[in-house]
Design a protein around this motif. Structure first.
Motif, short mmCIF file in Angstrom:
data_model
loop_
_atom_site.label_atom_id
_atom_site.label_comp_id
_atom_site.label_asym_id
_atom_site.label_seq_id
_atom_site.Cartn_x
_atom_site.Cartn_y
_atom_site.Cartn_z
N VAL A 107 0.85 -1.19 0.00
CA VAL A 107 0.00 0.00 0.00
C VAL A 107 0.88 1.24 0.00
O VAL A 107 1.96 1.27 0.61
N HIS A 108 0.43 2.28 -0.67
CA HIS A 108 1.21 3.51 -0.82
C HIS A 108 1.52 4.12 0.55
O HIS A 108 0.74 4.02 1.50
N HIS A 109 2.68 4.78 0.62
CA HIS A 109 3.16 5.34 1.89
C HIS A 109 2.17 6.36 2.47
O HIS A 109 1.96 6.40 3.69
N ASN A 110 1.56 7.18 1.62
CA ASN A 110 0.62 8.20 2.12
C ASN A 110 -0.56 7.57 2.82
O ASN A 110 -1.02 8.05 3.87
N PHE A 111 -1.07 6.47 2.26
CA PHE A 111 -2.20 5.79 2.88
C PHE A 111 -1.77 5.08 4.17
O PHE A 111 -2.53 5.02 5.14
N ARG A 112 -0.55 4.54 4.17
CA ARG A 112 -0.06 3.90 5.39
C ARG A 112 0.07 4.92 6.52
O ARG A 112 -0.25 4.63 7.68
N THR A 113 0.51 6.12 6.19
CA THR A 113 0.63 7.18 7.20
C THR A 113 -0.74 7.53 7.78
O THR A 113 -0.90 7.73 8.99
N LYS A 114 -1.73 7.61 6.91
CA LYS A 114 -3.09 7.92 7.39
C LYS A 114 -3.63 6.79 8.25
O LYS A 114 -4.32 7.04 9.25
N LEU A 115 -3.33 5.55 7.89
CA LEU A 115 -3.77 4.41 8.70
C LEU A 115 -3.11 4.45 10.08
O LEU A 115 -3.75 4.09 11.08
N ASP A 116 -1.86 4.87 10.14
CA ASP A 116 -1.20 5.02 11.44
C ASP A 116 -1.94 6.04 12.31
O ASP A 116 -2.15 5.83 13.51
N GLU A 117 -2.35 7.15 11.71
CA GLU A 117 -3.10 8.16 12.46
C GLU A 117 -4.43 7.61 12.95
O GLU A 117 -4.85 7.88 14.08
N LEU A 118 -5.11 6.85 12.11
CA LEU A 118 -6.40 6.27 12.51
C LEU A 118 -6.22 5.33 13.70
O LEU A 118 -7.05 5.32 14.62
N LYS A 119 -5.16 4.54 13.67
CA LYS A 119 -4.95 3.61 14.78
C LYS A 119 -4.66 4.35 16.07
O LYS A 119 -5.18 3.98 17.14
N ARG A 120 -3.85 5.39 16.02
CA ARG A 120 -3.55 6.15 17.23
C ARG A 120 -4.82 6.79 17.80
O ARG A 120 -5.02 6.83 19.02
N GLU A 121 -5.67 7.31 16.92
CA GLU A 121 -6.94 7.87 17.39
C GLU A 121 -7.82 6.81 18.03
O GLU A 121 -8.46 7.06 19.06
N GLU A 122 -7.85 5.62 17.45
CA GLU A 122 -8.65 4.53 18.02
C GLU A 122 -8.10 4.09 19.36
O GLU A 122 -8.86 3.81 20.30
N MET A 123 -6.79 4.03 19.50
CA MET A 123 -6.18 3.67 20.78
C MET A 123 -6.53 4.69 21.85
O MET A 123 -6.87 4.32 22.99
N ASN A 124 -6.47 5.95 21.52
CA ASN A 124 -6.84 6.99 22.49
C ASN A 124 -8.30 6.89 22.88
O ASN A 124 -8.66 7.07 24.05
N ARG A 125 -9.16 6.60 21.92
CA ARG A 125 -10.59 6.46 22.23
C ARG A 125 -10.83 5.29 23.19
O ARG A 125 -11.59 5.41 24.16
N LEU A 126 -10.17 4.17 22.93
CA LEU A 126 -10.36 3.00 23.78
C LEU A 126 -9.79 3.24 25.18
O LEU A 126 -10.37 2.79 26.18
N ARG A 127 -8.66 3.93 25.27
CA ARG A 127 -8.10 4.23 26.59
C ARG A 127 -9.08 5.06 27.42
O ARG A 127 -9.29 4.80 28.61
N MET A 128 -9.64 6.08 26.78
CA MET A 128 -10.60 6.93 27.50
C MET A 128 -11.84 6.14 27.89
O MET A 128 -12.38 6.31 28.99
N LEU A 129 -12.30 5.26 27.01
CA LEU A 129 -13.49 4.46 27.29
C LEU A 129 -13.25 3.51 28.46
O LEU A 129 -14.07 3.40 29.38
N ILE A 130 -12.10 2.83 28.45
CA ILE A 130 -11.80 1.88 29.52
C ILE A 130 -11.59 2.60 30.84
O ILE A 130 -12.01 2.12 31.91
N LYS A 131 -10.94 3.75 30.80
CA LYS A 131 -10.75 4.53 32.04
C LYS A 131 -12.09 4.94 32.63
O LYS A 131 -12.30 4.87 33.85
N ALA A 132 -13.02 5.37 31.75
CA ALA A 132 -14.34 5.77 32.24
C ALA A 132 -15.07 4.57 32.86
O ALA A 132 -15.68 4.67 33.94
N LYS A 133 -15.02 3.42 32.20
CA LYS A 133 -15.67 2.22 32.75
C LYS A 133 -15.02 1.80 34.06
O LYS A 133 -15.71 1.40 35.02
#
Length: 510
Positions: free
Chosen positions: A163-189
């Motif tokens: 996969v092209h480097h630009n799309f891989r970079t965007k996928l990295d950003e999506l994963k970091r955002e998802e990790m942050n969302r899950l951390r906040m969700l688990i902390k709240a629970k």
């Protein structure tokens, strides 16, 4: 070549223009020359003078000559305009032959179609990853040619390396955002459950991370795509079952509440309520025939009423192209469920008291599952064009039996309802017990609070008493210090402090 030939012909035509017996007037492609007219006028005047004509006659002849020059100039300009117009018309009418074999088709840079909502808790992350992967031409081609077994076995995940480097970079950003969302969700629970005194189920919390590789929180790798595919496949297989269970609980709760209301009514009210309930049931059951979903009659009805086409001209391939709304060559869940709207409208109307829209959505889900089971041969939760065409050639496609709605197929039995009511009773008892325990704890806390308040009041009174005594002692000390010291007789000096309180001896006494 054509332009030069036309220009030469035009110049030749203009050069051939002459006047009569008078002196010639030269005309060029731009029109009649002004200098030629003036020279001709002067020549005419000079000839008239030489012939002995009067000046008036000479001026008359000069005016006539000028008039003729203007006429010739106007005619030349008109002819010039006509020639130019003819030339332009010839150019426009010349056919231009285009070799279509060498012409490249115009490629539009279209955005990928939006994915339908899956209902999963990581639905947004899943859809965004799919959309960015489909923007990569190589991965999109591989995804198009992959079958469900290859996807489940992880063969498609290895294509992430290309996969092209630009799309891989965007996928990295999506994963970091998802990790942050899950951390906040688990902390709240964790905070909520820990604050209520309940034991935190860490295994259940870790399941929130099953759709990605949480050991690498920064980059989107092959393991992440493999986790995402496997989790989504497993969760989507259980998603419909969860929706059925939720609807069953909804229906049983609705019936339970109706029966509880009847218990609180007198005899006359109960009879009226039962009669009204039966009338609504009969009214709801009175509807036109519901065609079997995916059958010939059902699809032709959509073809006629929805698409405005003649049922006699029904063509499965054309029907598929019309209703493949995102143009990806497949019917997904949303596109399939949209085909059943006409049938559902025969039974359900949001404005009618007897119609429950939650039942309509359950009916839509049942219809979609039925078609998927009949048509989706590779079980990838998508209906391809070839699968759709093959289904229209089966005997079941011409089935004319009416579809049995939820009225004819209740979602629960009477025994399941009794078990559910018993479960509600047990939950109610548990809540009452917890409520009684909490009430006792509250009363105990209130009693302890009263004791603490009493102790606090006693301490405050003791402190006040000590302050009063201390203040009184300080005042007495200050008063003693302010009194003058006693002086011995015959001596102006005050006595030492140790002897101020002793009696002074009197002379003559022992």
């Amino acid at each position: 070549m054509f332009g030069r030939t036309a220009a030469s012909a035009t110049t030749g035509r203009f050069a051939a223009v002459t006047r009569d017996n008078s002196a010639p007037v030269r005309v060029t492609a731009g029109g009649v020359g002004e200098g030629s007219c003036r020279r001709q006028t002067w020549t005419c005047c000079s000839s008239a003078v030489l012939r002995g004509d009067s000046c008036e006659r000479a001026r008359a002849r000069r005016g006539e000559t000028e008039r003729r020059c203007r006429m010739v100039r106007g005619k030349a300009l008109a002819r010039c305009g006509l020639v130019l117009l003819s030339w332009w018309l010839c150019i426009q009418s010349v056919p231009i032959v285009v070799d279509k074999s060498e012409e490249k088709p115009h490629e539009e840079n279209l955005e990928p179609p939006q994915s339908a909502e899956s209902g999963l808790h990581y639905d947004r992350y899943l859809r965004e990853v799919i959309e960015y992967l489909e923007k990569d031409p190589h991965f999109k081609e591989k995804l198009k040619n992959a079958n469900m077994d290859d996807i489940k076995q992880g063969k498609l995940s290895r294509e992430l390396h290309f996969v092209h480097h630009n799309f891989r970079t965007k996928l990295d950003e999506l994963k970091r955002e998802e990790m942050n969302r899950l951390r906040m969700l688990i902390k709240a629970k964790h905070d909520i459950e820990g604050g209520d005194g309940r034991t935190v189920d860490h295994q259940a919390l870790l399941k929130q991370f099953e759709h990605l590789n949480h050991m690498n929180p920064d980059t989107f790798e092959v393991e992440d795509l493999d986790h995402l595919i496997k989790s989504a496949t497993k969760d989507l297989e259980n998603f419909d079952k969860d929706r059925h269970d939720e609807f069953k609980r909804y229906e049983m709760m609705k019936e339970h509440e109706r029966r509880e209301r009847l218990k609180n009514m007198n005899e006359d009210e109960r009879k009226k309520e039962e009669q009204h309930y039966e009338e609504l049931r009969k009214k709801h059951a009175d509807h036109p025939k519901v065609n079997h979903p995916g059958s010939e009659d059902q699809l032709k009805e959509v073809w006629q009423e929805g698409d405005g086409l003649d049922p006699q001209d029904f063509d499965p391939k054309t029907f598929f192209k019309i209703h493949d709304s995102n143009g990806d060559g497949f019917f997904d869940d949303t596109e399939l469920e949209a085909l059943f709207t006409k049938e559902l409208e025969k039974v359900y109307n949001s404005e009618n008291e007897e119609d429950d829209m939650a039942q309509m959505e359950e009916e839509r889900l049942r219809m979609r599952e039925h078609v998927m089971n009949e048509v989706d041969t590779n079980k990838d939760r998508l209906v391809s064009l070839s699968e759709f065409i093959a289904a229209t050639k089966k005997e079941e496609f011409r089935e004319r039996d009416e579809w049995e709605t939820l009225d004819q197929n209740p979602s629960y039995t009477e025994e399941e309802l009794r078990e559910y009511e018993q479960q509600l009773t047990n939950e109610k008892n548990d809540i009452n017990m917890k409520s009684a325990e909490l009430q006792k704890q509250r009363e105990e806390l209130e009693r302890k609070q009263e004791e603490l308040n009493a102790q606090k009041l006693g301490l405050q009174q003791a402190v006040e008493e000590m302050e009063r005594i201390k203040s009184h002692s300080s005042n007495a000390e200050v008063k003693r210090e302010s009194e003058p010291a006693p002086v011995a007789p015959g001596n102006d000096q005050p006595l030492p402090p140790g002897r101020q309180q002793q009696d002074v001896p009197v002379l003559g006494h022992s």
